[in-house]
Motif scaffolding. Structure first.
Motif, mmCIF file in Angstrom:
data_model
loop_
_atom_site.group_PDB
_atom_site.id
_atom_site.type_symbol
_atom_site.label_atom_id
_atom_site.label_comp_id
_atom_site.label_asym_id
_atom_site.label_seq_id
_atom_site.Cartn_x
_atom_site.Cartn_y
_atom_site.Cartn_z
ATOM 1 N N LEU A 8 0.290 -1.264 -0.074
ATOM 2 C CA LEU A 8 0.227 -0.355 0.074
ATOM 3 C C LEU A 8 0.729 0.766 -0.397
ATOM 4 O O LEU A 8 0.901 2.407 -1.228
ATOM 5 C CB LEU A 8 -1.068 0.075 0.971
ATOM 6 N N LYS A 9 1.997 1.322 1.013
ATOM 7 C CA LYS A 9 3.197 2.641 1.098
ATOM 8 C C LYS A 9 3.660 2.685 -0.158
ATOM 9 O O LYS A 9 4.354 3.465 -1.111
ATOM 10 C CB LYS A 9 3.473 2.603 1.658
ATOM 11 N N ASN A 10 3.679 1.602 -1.107
ATOM 12 C CA ASN A 10 4.287 1.268 -2.500
ATOM 13 C C ASN A 10 3.911 2.005 -3.451
ATOM 14 O O ASN A 10 4.283 3.134 -4.385
ATOM 15 C CB ASN A 10 5.134 0.011 -2.915
ATOM 16 N N LYS A 11 2.860 2.121 -3.642
ATOM 17 C CA LYS A 11 1.718 2.633 -4.578
ATOM 18 C C LYS A 11 0.819 3.696 -3.740
ATOM 19 O O LYS A 11 1.172 4.511 -4.860
ATOM 20 C CB LYS A 11 0.128 1.523 -4.529
ATOM 21 N N ALA A 12 1.217 4.133 -2.882
ATOM 22 C CA ALA A 12 0.957 5.144 -2.799
ATOM 23 C C ALA A 12 2.094 6.715 -2.817
ATOM 24 O O ALA A 12 1.804 7.550 -3.132
ATOM 25 C CB ALA A 12 0.732 5.503 -1.410
ATOM 26 N N MET A 13 3.601 5.715 -2.665
ATOM 27 C CA MET A 13 4.833 6.575 -2.542
ATOM 28 C C MET A 13 4.857 6.723 -4.241
ATOM 29 O O MET A 13 5.389 8.124 -4.835
ATOM 30 C CB MET A 13 5.988 5.713 -2.254
ATOM 31 N N ASP A 14 4.736 5.763 -5.537
ATOM 32 C CA ASP A 14 4.790 5.792 -6.730
ATOM 33 C C ASP A 14 3.749 7.014 -7.183
ATOM 34 O O ASP A 14 3.636 7.334 -8.691
ATOM 35 C CB ASP A 14 4.534 4.286 -6.936
ATOM 36 N N ASN A 15 3.015 7.126 -6.369
ATOM 37 C CA ASN A 15 1.274 7.830 -7.362
ATOM 38 C C ASN A 15 1.028 9.008 -6.504
ATOM 39 O O ASN A 15 0.166 9.890 -6.810
ATOM 40 C CB ASN A 15 0.381 7.663 -7.117
ATOM 41 N N LYS A 16 2.388 8.764 -5.714
ATOM 42 C CA LYS A 16 2.125 10.559 -4.473
ATOM 43 C C LYS A 16 1.838 11.974 -5.363
ATOM 44 O O LYS A 16 0.911 12.259 -5.216
ATOM 45 C CB LYS A 16 3.630 10.994 -4.135
ATOM 46 N N PRO A 17 2.656 11.994 -6.328
ATOM 47 C CA PRO A 17 1.985 13.593 -7.387
ATOM 48 C C PRO A 17 1.010 13.940 -7.337
ATOM 49 O O PRO A 17 0.136 14.452 -7.599
ATOM 50 C CB PRO A 17 3.015 13.797 -8.508
ATOM 51 N N ALA A 18 0.610 12.586 -8.440
ATOM 52 C CA ALA A 18 -1.159 12.412 -8.174
ATOM 53 C C ALA A 18 -1.900 12.586 -7.558
ATOM 54 O O ALA A 18 -3.369 12.716 -7.318
ATOM 55 C CB ALA A 18 -1.207 11.213 -9.066
ATOM 56 N N LEU A 19 -2.038 11.169 -6.577
ATOM 57 C CA LEU A 19 -2.708 11.112 -5.500
ATOM 58 C C LEU A 19 -2.869 12.726 -4.322
ATOM 59 O O LEU A 19 -3.893 13.624 -3.835
ATOM 60 C CB LEU A 19 -2.052 10.619 -4.423
ATOM 61 N N LYS A 20 -1.806 13.744 -4.028
ATOM 62 C CA LYS A 20 -1.717 15.108 -3.010
ATOM 63 C C LYS A 20 -2.396 16.043 -4.294
ATOM 64 O O LYS A 20 -2.742 17.096 -3.584
ATOM 65 C CB LYS A 20 -0.566 15.781 -3.315
ATOM 66 N N ARG A 21 -2.774 15.753 -5.470
ATOM 67 C CA ARG A 21 -4.035 16.771 -5.776
ATOM 68 C C ARG A 21 -4.913 16.311 -6.104
ATOM 69 O O ARG A 21 -6.397 17.350 -6.368
ATOM 70 C CB ARG A 21 -3.428 16.920 -7.635
ATOM 71 N N LYS A 22 -5.470 14.904 -5.143
ATOM 72 C CA LYS A 22 -7.359 14.209 -4.621
ATOM 73 C C LYS A 22 -7.785 15.065 -4.003
ATOM 74 O O LYS A 22 -7.282 15.100 -2.958
ATOM 75 C CB LYS A 22 -7.034 12.709 -4.597
ATOM 76 N N TYR A 23 -8.774 14.261 -3.598
ATOM 77 C CA TYR A 23 -9.992 14.694 -2.167
ATOM 78 C C TYR A 23 -9.650 13.269 -2.283
ATOM 79 O O TYR A 23 -10.684 12.376 -2.663
ATOM 80 C CB TYR A 23 -10.894 15.511 -2.520
ATOM 81 N N ILE A 24 -10.246 13.368 -0.921
ATOM 82 C CA ILE A 24 -11.221 11.532 -0.626
ATOM 83 C C ILE A 24 -12.502 11.967 -0.069
ATOM 84 O O ILE A 24 -12.365 13.039 1.261
ATOM 85 C CB ILE A 24 -10.478 10.528 0.515
ATOM 86 N N ASN A 25 -13.626 11.434 -0.235
ATOM 87 C CA ASN A 25 -14.526 11.534 0.567
ATOM 88 C C ASN A 25 -15.166 11.054 1.716
ATOM 89 O O ASN A 25 -15.100 9.067 1.712
ATOM 90 C CB ASN A 25 -15.741 11.458 -0.165
ATOM 91 N N ILE A 26 -15.292 10.569 2.531
ATOM 92 C CA ILE A 26 -15.180 10.084 4.146
ATOM 93 C C ILE A 26 -16.482 10.728 5.051
ATOM 94 O O ILE A 26 -17.430 12.056 5.587
ATOM 95 C CB ILE A 26 -14.361 10.355 5.005
ATOM 96 N N PRO A 27 -17.519 9.314 4.780
ATOM 97 C CA PRO A 27 -18.471 9.734 5.205
ATOM 98 C C PRO A 27 -18.830 9.613 6.686
ATOM 99 O O PRO A 27 -18.153 8.945 7.721
ATOM 100 C CB PRO A 27 -19.755 8.369 5.308
ATOM 101 N N ILE A 28 -19.196 11.011 7.834
ATOM 102 C CA ILE A 28 -19.409 10.943 9.083
ATOM 103 C C ILE A 28 -20.950 11.386 9.566
ATOM 104 O O ILE A 28 -21.210 12.201 9.170
ATOM 105 C CB ILE A 28 -18.382 11.976 9.699
ATOM 106 N N GLY A 29 -21.850 10.320 9.895
ATOM 107 C CA GLY A 29 -22.770 10.417 10.365
ATOM 108 C C GLY A 29 -23.380 10.619 9.313
ATOM 109 O O GLY A 29 -23.726 9.732 8.529
ATOM 110 N N ASP A 30 -24.222 11.430 8.917
ATOM 111 C CA ASP A 30 -25.034 11.503 7.778
ATOM 112 C C ASP A 30 -24.425 12.291 6.449
ATOM 113 O O ASP A 30 -25.361 12.180 5.276
ATOM 114 C CB ASP A 30 -26.881 11.681 7.823
#
Length: 88
Positions: A8-30
């Protein structure tokens, strides 16, 4: 499917520049909240979200008692400073 931390770390590090431009949606409550991926490191991923104080109050007043805003409000309200005399 990745099933270990090293891959998982290796994939994240390989894709670091692209991932740093992303947003992740996380449900909290509703509600689903968008967090910016603000850091990709060898040990962890850092997520970031700014929540304004007026947004906190408005959300709670509108009945959002289980969302991020309510959690932040409770965190601030429940905070008790440590007694410096006890630390010595």
């Amino acid at each position: 499917m990745i099933d270990n931390a090293e891959d998982l770390k290796n994939k994240a590090m390989d894709n670091k520049p692209a991932l740093k431009r992303k947003y992740i949606n996380i449900p909290i409550g509703d509600v689903e909240y968008g967090f910016k991926v603000s850091g990709i490191g060898a040990k962890a991923i850092r997520l970031e979200k700014y929540v304004k104080y007026d947004e906190i109050i408005e959300a709670v007043e509108e009945g959002n008692d289980e969302g991020l805003e309510a959690l932040i409000k409770k965190f601030i309200e429940d905070y008790e400073p440590e007694d410096e005399d006890e630390e010595e």
